[in-house]
Scaffold this motif. Sequence first.
Motif, PDB file in Angstrom:
ATOM      1  N   SER A  71       1.212   9.822  -4.602  1.00 51.79           N
ATOM      2  CA  SER A  71       0.697   8.680  -3.848  1.00 51.79           C
ATOM      3  C   SER A  71      -0.363   7.937  -4.654  1.00 51.79           C
ATOM      4  O   SER A  71      -0.445   6.714  -4.616  1.00 51.79           O
ATOM      5  CB  SER A  71       0.101   9.149  -2.514  1.00 51.79           C
ATOM      6  OG  SER A  71       1.088   9.743  -1.714  1.00 51.79           O
ATOM      7  N   ILE A 101      -0.500   3.971  -5.382  1.00 53.20           N
ATOM      8  CA  ILE A 101      -1.618   3.152  -4.909  1.00 53.20           C
ATOM      9  C   ILE A 101      -2.348   2.494  -6.075  1.00 53.20           C
ATOM     10  O   ILE A 101      -2.800   1.361  -5.978  1.00 53.20           O
ATOM     11  CB  ILE A 101      -2.585   4.001  -4.062  1.00 53.20           C
ATOM     12  CG1 ILE A 101      -1.901   4.415  -2.766  1.00 53.20           C
ATOM     13  CG2 ILE A 101      -3.848   3.224  -3.746  1.00 53.20           C
ATOM     14  CD1 ILE A 101      -1.432   3.272  -1.907  1.00 53.20           C
ATOM     15  N   ALA A 154       0.826  -1.217   0.000  1.00 52.53           N
ATOM     16  CA  ALA A 154       0.000   0.000   0.000  1.00 52.53           C
ATOM     17  C   ALA A 154       0.858   1.265   0.000  1.00 52.53           C
ATOM     18  O   ALA A 154       0.322   2.366   0.112  1.00 52.53           O
ATOM     19  CB  ALA A 154      -0.922   0.003   1.217  1.00 52.53           C
ATOM     20  N   ARG A 187      -4.327   5.106   2.958  1.00 55.45           N
ATOM     21  CA  ARG A 187      -3.377   4.044   2.644  1.00 55.45           C
ATOM     22  C   ARG A 187      -3.350   2.975   3.740  1.00 55.45           C
ATOM     23  O   ARG A 187      -3.102   1.806   3.460  1.00 55.45           O
ATOM     24  CB  ARG A 187      -1.978   4.645   2.424  1.00 55.45           C
ATOM     25  CG  ARG A 187      -1.819   5.193   1.006  1.00 55.45           C
ATOM     26  CD  ARG A 187      -0.423   5.717   0.757  1.00 55.45           C
ATOM     27  NE  ARG A 187      -0.247   7.051   1.328  1.00 55.45           N
ATOM     28  CZ  ARG A 187       0.923   7.671   1.414  1.00 55.45           C
ATOM     29  NH1 ARG A 187       2.027   7.083   0.981  1.00 55.45           N
ATOM     30  NH2 ARG A 187       0.985   8.885   1.915  1.00 55.45           N
ATOM     31  N   THR A 196      -8.785   6.307  -3.958  1.00 51.97           N
ATOM     32  CA  THR A 196      -7.612   7.197  -4.098  1.00 51.97           C
ATOM     33  C   THR A 196      -7.994   8.668  -4.022  1.00 51.97           C
ATOM     34  O   THR A 196      -7.175   9.531  -4.326  1.00 51.97           O
ATOM     35  CB  THR A 196      -6.907   6.927  -5.445  1.00 51.97           C
ATOM     36  OG1 THR A 196      -7.815   7.216  -6.511  1.00 51.97           O
ATOM     37  CG2 THR A 196      -6.442   5.496  -5.543  1.00 51.97           C
ATOM     38  N   ILE A 250       2.844   2.523   2.262  1.00 51.34           N
ATOM     39  CA  ILE A 250       2.751   3.277   3.508  1.00 51.34           C
ATOM     40  C   ILE A 250       3.857   2.862   4.481  1.00 51.34           C
ATOM     41  O   ILE A 250       4.051   3.479   5.522  1.00 51.34           O
ATOM     42  CB  ILE A 250       1.346   3.072   4.158  1.00 51.34           C
ATOM     43  CG1 ILE A 250       1.092   4.054   5.316  1.00 51.34           C
ATOM     44  CG2 ILE A 250       1.168   1.640   4.644  1.00 51.34           C
ATOM     45  CD1 ILE A 250       0.958   5.474   4.897  1.00 51.34           C
TER      46      ILE A 250
END
Length: 581
Positions: free
Chosen positions: A514, A518, A456, A487, A507, A458
């Motif tokens: 990001s 993702i 993810a 996330r 999203t 993160i």
Amino acid sequence: MNPVKKFSTLIQLIQFMRPYRKYWIGAMIALLCTAGVTLAIGQGVKLVIDNGFIAGSIEQLNHSIFILIGMSLLMAGGTFIRFYLVSWLGERVTADIRQAVFDNIINLHTSYFEKNRSGEIMSRLTTDTTLLQSIIGSSFSMALRSIVTTSGALVMLFITNVKLSLIIVAGVPLILLPILLFGRRVRQLARKSQDSIADVGTYAGEAIQQIKTVQSYNQESYESVSFAKEVDKAFSIARHRISQRALLMATVILLVFGALSGMLWVGGYDVITGVMTGGELGAFVFYALIVAMGTGTLSEVYGELQRAVGATERLMELLYARNEIEAPENPEDASRLKASLELKQVTFNYPSRPDKAALSDFNLSIPEGKVTALVGPSGAGKSTVFELLLRFYDPSLGQICFDTTDLRQLDPHQLRQQMAVVAQQPALFTSNVLENIRYGKQNASEADVIAAAKAAHIHDFIQQLPEQYYSDLGEKGVRLSGGQKQRITIARAILNNPRILLLDEATSALDSESEGAIQKALSNLMQNRTTVIIAHRLSTIIHADNIAVMDEGQVVAQGTHADLLVQSELYAKLAARQFEE
């Protein structure tokens, strides 16, 4: 509350006490022992007066005093045992009720929480159970003690002197009348008082949850004034309840001690004329005081018991609230069915909006292993589709199938195990990062959680936190940005490894960098899985296998992105507006 309902409520409360019979029996034995010793003290008083004071014997006086001290020690020991057992029982029963109520609430259908405010539910779960604990562990014990000692004292009164006892008994109906009259008012006001306290808690909770909005609009003063109104309303009801209880207690005390005064006049006359001894009068006064104090305690506790009935009634409403979404007796195994979904002529109205259909004659097929997107203006019914697929609600008309099986033939828990949801508004709990990601799969190892976080995108951010995966996120993840929260929830869905993915614009809260990362993670996750996406950004679903255009609760067009640009005027307008931007 009618007498039958009141009796039923108390029976329900007693059901929670049954598993702890030995504690009740022990408390009752201790109660009877202390009551017996208390009544025997009256005879000790008689001995002290007749054999000590009047007879003038120091030896008999000493003997009588030693007997009184021994009785006092026995009464103290019995009181300790009774108080401990009853208090333990109050704590234990309250904990059991609180757990049972929560277990039922957590499984209730979603529409229940549309009709009942969360703040009021929390008030019942905390304030009402705390009130019950106080009453079961204290007030109820006092009531039992007063009933036993008062009954015993009445018997001893008649044994000691029948004529004086009749004076006391003649006043009993006068004492019971205000108890019954005021008690009914106190019970009604107790219920209103508990409801008003719930309103105060609800208002405060909502303002605190929306504190950023309150402060950004400079509405602190307005909220303070509004909260003061709620507090004053609760205080006004409580004041009225307290005045009724105070009036009840004052009336009972006046009647009881009025009867005592009359009795003392007659008894004093009999002692002077030699009809009875001073010791007999002393013992009689002692028993009469026990009756008076017991009656006064009962009048005070009666109001508390009325509050207990009101609190129990509110709790039982939660405990016996029926879940409208239940598993059939012999559910089919959802894990053996194909991961395809179909909505057939579905019409659905939210319980809170019964006059407006959220979906009307809705038809949609969601093939296994494909990506299906739902697009359309706000209020078209896209989120409603998700809630029906998760069986938070059942349709008013029509049918929803998992493979070829109606969702009503499946266990809701097993159905939801086949799915993972990433909502537009990420939902995090007051816990650390590890537990928030592992929420979808409690038995996952730490290595599995880290792998999901990396997928993810993160993991690098988590590594920078003070305690990394054990860092507390605060209430609802308040210490994270919107994109970071989202996330975390995507990592939760990745860890869950479902057969069906429900993505509600997963999203939307991410920055461009990001979002790209993702999208790659979601693309890998969606491989060989049935995916349903609610899309506000059409750029995220251009490559979907099928796009369903929704408007006013119906599917108005279906096809690929290229097909819909030609075939659907609504889709073409949405696309033109977004891509121009």
